[in-house]
Design a protein around this motif. Structure first.
Motif: not given
Length: 191
Positions: A27-44
């Motif tokens: 998810g982190k890498h895909l968000a970076k490639a799409l240039n959008i924010c990344f959220f991990d619900v568990d981390n939140e």
């Protein structure tokens, strides 16, 4: 580049799948490639609770954790900026969560076979649901319940089989573009 779907009302991408599927890492890498924010619900959940997931399970039980998870999923999905949101493995157990994901985004199921999951998780010490005497049986039971739910909810299913991250991101972007074309939703790219 930024990819969104014009006219669909859907702006987010949700990664669903079992624990150990790679939702956070990919998810982190895909968000970076799409240039959008990344959220991990568990981390939140951990950030807002000020305690780790094991503590939440110990004190509030699984239901307490699920309540926290649902509130954060709803809050994040109301974000005006497009985001890639990695969910917890059990997020699909709530119909409300499924409705939120379906109406606000494209749902991507990171599929991993049951045997691969066991290999990835056999030494895990952090996940509360796996702290049992028969981990293989626990993984099997969870898989049999959740796999059909993931498949039912998913707009896109991607086999998360341990390919290199760069290749997986590239494959997923292609699948997102193909899905957009199938649904007749024009993805657009902005610099």
């Amino acid at each position: 580049k930024f990819m969104s779907f014009d006219g669909s009302g859907k702006k987010h991408f949700f990664l669903i799948g079992p624990m150990g599927a790679g939702k956070t890492t990919l998810g982190k890498h895909l968000a970076k490639a799409l240039n959008i924010c990344f959220f991990d619900v568990d981390n939140e959940v951990v950030k807002t609770a000020g305690a780790d997931i094991q503590w939440i399970f110990d004190v509030e039980g699984e239901s307490g954790f699920r309540t926290r998870e649902s509130k954060l999923l709803e809050k994040i999905s109301q974000n005006q900026s497009p985001a890639l949101i990695a969910t917890g493995g059990g997020v699909i157990l709530s119909e409300k969560n499924c409705e939120i994901m379906k109406t606000t985004g494209t749902v991507i199921y990171l599929y991993v076979s049951e045997s691969c999951l066991f290999e990835r998780l056999k030494r895990d010490k952090k996940r509360p649901l796996l702290q049992t005497s028969d981990r293989k049986d626990t993984i099997s039971k969870i898989f049999k319940i959740r796999d059909p739910l993931y498949k039912q909810l998913a707009d896109i299913t991607y086999m998360s089989n341990g390919l290199l991250i760069k290749r997986s991101v590239s494959d997923l972007i292609k699948k997102i573009e193909e899905f957009a074309q199938l649904k007749n939703i024009a993805p657009h790219v902005q610099a």
